[in-house]
Scaffold this motif. Structure first.
Motif, PDB file in Angstrom:
ATOM      1  N   ASP A  76      21.710  32.774  38.806  1.00  0.00           N
ATOM      2  CA  ASP A  76      21.607  31.754  39.844  1.00  0.00           C
ATOM      3  C   ASP A  76      20.153  31.409  40.162  1.00  0.00           C
ATOM      4  OD1 ASP A  76      24.333  31.808  39.948  1.00  0.00           O
ATOM      5  OD2 ASP A  76      24.477  32.934  41.819  1.00  0.00           O
ATOM      6  N   ASP A  77      19.300  32.444  40.226  1.00  0.00           N
ATOM      7  CA  ASP A  77      17.882  32.209  40.520  1.00  0.00           C
ATOM      8  C   ASP A  77      17.205  31.407  39.409  1.00  0.00           C
ATOM      9  OD1 ASP A  77      18.109  33.527  42.876  1.00  0.00           O
ATOM     10  OD2 ASP A  77      16.946  35.296  42.295  1.00  0.00           O
ATOM     11  N   LEU A  78      17.572  31.687  38.162  1.00  0.00           N
ATOM     12  CA  LEU A  78      16.960  30.978  37.042  1.00  0.00           C
ATOM     13  C   LEU A  78      17.391  29.510  37.029  1.00  0.00           C
ATOM     14  CD1 LEU A  78      15.203  30.989  34.539  1.00  0.00           C
ATOM     15  CD2 LEU A  78      17.192  31.770  33.205  1.00  0.00           C
ATOM     16  N   MET A  79      18.668  29.284  37.325  1.00  0.00           N
ATOM     17  CA  MET A  79      19.131  27.889  37.371  1.00  0.00           C
ATOM     18  C   MET A  79      18.441  27.140  38.499  1.00  0.00           C
ATOM     19  SD  MET A  79      22.985  26.341  37.485  1.00  0.00           S
ATOM     20  CE  MET A  79      23.237  24.584  37.169  1.00  0.00           C
ATOM     21  N   ARG A  80      18.339  27.757  39.671  1.00  0.00           N
ATOM     22  CA  ARG A  80      17.657  27.107  40.787  1.00  0.00           C
ATOM     23  C   ARG A  80      16.192  26.838  40.447  1.00  0.00           C
ATOM     24  NH1 ARG A  80      17.850  26.500  46.431  1.00  0.00           N
ATOM     25  NH2 ARG A  80      20.093  26.333  46.143  1.00  0.00           N
ATOM     26  N   TYR A  81      15.560  27.753  39.752  1.00  0.00           N
ATOM     27  CA  TYR A  81      14.167  27.588  39.349  1.00  0.00           C
ATOM     28  C   TYR A  81      14.014  26.357  38.449  1.00  0.00           C
ATOM     29  CZ  TYR A  81       9.788  28.569  36.830  1.00  0.00           C
ATOM     30  OH  TYR A  81       8.541  28.484  36.256  1.00  0.00           O
ATOM     31  N   ASN A  82      14.873  26.240  37.441  1.00  0.00           N
ATOM     32  CA  ASN A  82      14.780  25.093  36.525  1.00  0.00           C
ATOM     33  C   ASN A  82      15.111  23.780  37.221  1.00  0.00           C
ATOM     34  OD1 ASN A  82      13.897  26.166  33.998  1.00  0.00           O
ATOM     35  ND2 ASN A  82      15.913  27.107  33.707  1.00  0.00           N
ATOM     36  N   PHE A  83      16.085  23.836  38.143  1.00  0.00           N
ATOM     37  CA  PHE A  83      16.438  22.620  38.870  1.00  0.00           C
ATOM     38  C   PHE A  83      15.328  22.238  39.848  1.00  0.00           C
ATOM     39  CE2 PHE A  83      21.053  21.318  38.416  1.00  0.00           C
ATOM     40  CZ  PHE A  83      21.209  21.933  37.199  1.00  0.00           C
ATOM     41  N   ASP A  84      14.695  23.220  40.475  1.00  0.00           N
ATOM     42  CA  ASP A  84      13.587  22.920  41.387  1.00  0.00           C
ATOM     43  C   ASP A  84      12.400  22.329  40.635  1.00  0.00           C
ATOM     44  OD1 ASP A  84      15.035  23.767  43.540  1.00  0.00           O
ATOM     45  OD2 ASP A  84      14.016  25.686  43.785  1.00  0.00           O
ATOM     46  N   LEU A  85      12.115  22.862  39.455  1.00  0.00           N
ATOM     47  CA  LEU A  85      11.039  22.290  38.639  1.00  0.00           C
ATOM     48  C   LEU A  85      11.333  20.821  38.328  1.00  0.00           C
ATOM     49  CD1 LEU A  85      10.207  25.089  36.022  1.00  0.00           C
ATOM     50  CD2 LEU A  85       8.768  24.310  37.912  1.00  0.00           C
ATOM     51  N   PHE A  86      12.579  20.534  37.965  1.00  0.00           N
ATOM     52  CA  PHE A  86      12.980  19.156  37.665  1.00  0.00           C
ATOM     53  C   PHE A  86      12.808  18.272  38.903  1.00  0.00           C
ATOM     54  CE2 PHE A  86      16.156  15.786  37.716  1.00  0.00           C
ATOM     55  CZ  PHE A  86      16.002  15.211  36.467  1.00  0.00           C
ATOM     56  N   ALA A  87      13.266  18.746  40.061  1.00  0.00           N
ATOM     57  CA  ALA A  87      13.195  17.948  41.286  1.00  0.00           C
ATOM     58  C   ALA A  87      11.753  17.654  41.675  1.00  0.00           C
ATOM     59  CB  ALA A  87      13.926  18.671  42.421  1.00  0.00           C
ATOM     60  N   HIS A  88      10.878  18.660  41.616  1.00  0.00           N
ATOM     61  CA  HIS A  88       9.483  18.448  41.995  1.00  0.00           C
ATOM     62  C   HIS A  88       8.767  17.523  41.015  1.00  0.00           C
ATOM     63  CE1 HIS A  88       9.252  21.043  45.474  1.00  0.00           C
ATOM     64  NE2 HIS A  88       9.881  22.011  44.822  1.00  0.00           N
ATOM     65  N   ARG A  89       9.256  17.444  39.804  1.00  0.00           N
ATOM     66  CA  ARG A  89       8.660  16.562  38.809  1.00  0.00           C
ATOM     67  C   ARG A  89       9.069  15.107  39.027  1.00  0.00           C
ATOM     68  NH1 ARG A  89      10.858  18.579  34.110  1.00  0.00           N
ATOM     69  NH2 ARG A  89       9.390  20.298  34.245  1.00  0.00           N
ATOM     70  N   HIS A  90      10.267  14.886  39.562  1.00  0.00           N
ATOM     71  CA  HIS A  90      10.827  13.534  39.576  1.00  0.00           C
ATOM     72  C   HIS A  90      11.006  12.915  40.959  1.00  0.00           C
ATOM     73  CE1 HIS A  90      11.622  13.347  35.277  1.00  0.00           C
ATOM     74  NE2 HIS A  90      12.116  14.576  35.332  1.00  0.00           N
TER      75      HIS A  90
END
Length: 556
Positions: free
Chosen positions: A64-78
């Motif tokens: 769950d933490d890894l998925m949130r990490y990847n999704f947060d990276l995507f959100a902060h990028r876009h």
């Protein structure tokens, strides 16, 4: 890019569909020239941090933490996030800085996903933008989710109607949802496509650069093998045998993306595959199999063969309208695309002929972008919700323009007629740019006695037939030295005591916006010939400017 700034109440969630539909709507508003900022994201987005749990010690938490990490990276990028409005309280109380920040936005947008379902955690007045100015509230493709409101949730309908009625620009993702909202509000409701369909496949791929994949998926992509994408949020165990049988028949590899963050067992490949990776997998797949709406929707947008896996044994009896409405919108029989536990999957013709489907998607995309464009412009100009559509349709024409008071008072009016495709109303009248100015004292002149009130009786050129219901919205800027000013909207032959609408504002010498709305029915004893009376405006340098007076007459 315009100077207008849009606040987007995005439902970001923690699955591909919710994040990607938010991205698509955000990007579409940018394409239309608006500067967008995401608000109330505190419960969705955090600073991107690598997993703190050890993979072997707590695999689910690590997952769950890894998925949130990847999704947060995507959100902060876009996305651009508004720090002041990072969290809006459930009771909608705003701090002084938040109230000031609210005033900086030209429009407020919510959608998509099932945010207007009148049940569960979705059922919150925040999702109806109750914290924003009424004329600036826009719903883009909210989903009700159901074909009809279940009996268990009928108790929520009165509150639901009230919240819906406060949204100036109403739309819904599913036609069935649009019908429910129209019935609840008595207003026409536009059915628009899911935000993921606002972008073409080419636009998606140009935006989804630097995708991240789970190692297992990266190996399949490097091999060049043909594969089916099996995206299952909840029902992999129910359908896994069918998926494997279909893959063997079609000689396809299987790329699994399954599970949810925070729910059930560990996910399969989702934690390590980010949203950009998901879009690229859709584009490369030979077949898309999904048990959710957005996996199916994106497959259609990318013109991919698609099968929807429904856990309902008899989906035709299901109250869930989302996927069946999606297929029907584009001329696809849902029965030919819906796999259930009771139906052998190998009996399905898995390919789709997109010769007819692609033009339908393109037409629906353009119609939906037109709705979004008109709603944003209308909200930015504080117009009534039908103004821009009337303007686009050519129904707007000059009625009269005349000068009063030696050129100091200008009244320009437009008389609007509804096109036949806009049901529920007979005609709409808008009075614009009506300015009443009291001249300032000349520099160095001897102070004079305060002038007498200037009688300003501005006929609106509108006659409301007896018994007709109508709505009035006024937006005006007012500055007066008077402690208060009365503004009357009344029958030209009636007295102020019989005014249809009286506005009394204590201004204390400050410049203020008036933003008022009311509903009426013309007196059964006679018609209402409406006029504005601002005769009590006094004081050097005082003025009132009617930016908009909208009068909408409903059918009797």
């Amino acid at each position: 890019m315009t100077d207008f700034k849009v606040a987007y109440l995005a439902w970001l969630g923690s699955n591909y569909g919710s994040v990607l539909q938010s991205f698509a709507l955000y990007r579409s508003m940018e394409k239309l020239g608006y500067r967008c900022e995401v608000i109330d994201y505190d419960h969705f987005i955090r600073d991107a941090e690598p997993p703190s749990a050890l993979k072997d010690a707590d695999p689910k938490r690590y997952d769950d933490d890894l998925m949130r990490y990847n999704f947060d990276l995507f959100a902060h990028r876009h996305f651009v996030f508004n720090q002041t409005l990072q969290k809006i309280n459930d009771d909608l109380t705003l701090s002084p800085p938040q109230s000031q920040e609210i005033n900086s936005f030209a429009a407020f947008v919510c959608g998509s996903d099932q945010i207007w379902k009148p049940a569960g955690f979705w059922f919150s007045r925040k999702q109806y933008l109750q914290f924003a100015p009424a004329l600036k509230r826009i719903g883009y493709a909210p989903s009700v989710g159901w074909k009809s409101i279940p009996a268990a949730h009928e108790k929520n309908i009165p509150q639901w109607k009230e919240w819906l009625s406060g949204v100036a620009y109403l739309s819904a993702r599913e036609p069935s949802g649009a019908a429910l909202i129209a019935e609840a509000t008595g207003r026409p409701v536009t059915s628009v496509v899911d935000p993921t369909m606002l972008l073409t496949p080419e636009e998606w791929l140009s935006a989804m650069t630097e995708p991240r994949y789970a190692p297992e998926i990266a190996d399949i992509l490097r091999s060049g093998a043909r594969f089916m994408l099996a995206y299952f949020l909840d029902h992999r165990a129910l359908f896994e045998k069918k998926i494997r049988a279909l893959a063997r028949r079609l000689r396809l590899k299987i790329v699994w993306l399954s599970g949810r963050a925070g729910v059930g067992t560990t996910q399969d490949n989702c934690a390590e595959t980010d949203p950009a990776g998901f879009i690229n997998l859709i584009s490369k797949a030979s077949l898309v199999c999904a048990d959710g709406f957005h996996g199916t929707c994106l497959a259609l947008n990318f013109a991919k063969p698609a099968l929807f896996f429904s856990p309902a044994w008899y989906p035709e009896k299901s109250n869930d309208a989302r996927v069946s409405d999606l297929f029907t919108r584009f001329g696809i029989d849902p029965a030919t695309r819906t796999v259930t536990p009771r139906v052998p999957v190998l009996t399905f013709a898995w390919e789709l002929n997109y010769d007819d489907i692609k033009p339908r998607i393109a037409e629906a995309r353009e119609q939906s972008l037109t709705y979004l464009r008109n709603a944003l412009l209308g909200a930015a100009e504080s117009r009534g919700p039908l103004f821009q559509e009337l303007k686009e349709s050519g129904a707007l024409r000059d009625c009269f323009a005349e000068e009063h008071y030696s050129g100091k008072v200008l009244l320009s009016a437009h008389k609007l007629k509804f096109a036949p495709r806009l049901p529920g109303a007979a005609e709409c009248h808008t009075i614009r740019d009506h300015a009443v100015i009291v001249p300032s004292q000349a520099a160095g002149a001897t102070p004079a006695e305060p002038p007498e009130p200037i009688p300003v009786y501005a006929p609106l050129g509108v006659t409301i037939p007896r018994g007709t219901s109508y709505e009035i919205h006024i937006r005006a800027m007012l500055l007066t030295a008077s402690p208060a000013v009365d503004i009357f909207i009344c029958n030209a032959a009636s007295s102020k005591d019989q005014a249809v609408l009286t506005i009394r504002k204590s201004m204390m010498g400050q410049e203020r916006w008036l933003d008022l709305y009311a509903k009426f029915t013309a007196d059964d004893d006679g018609s209402d010939a409406l006029m504005i009376d601002a005769s009590q405006l006094t004081g050097s340098g005082s003025y009132i400017s009617f930016d908009t007076v909208d009068i909408v007459c409903r059918d009797r």
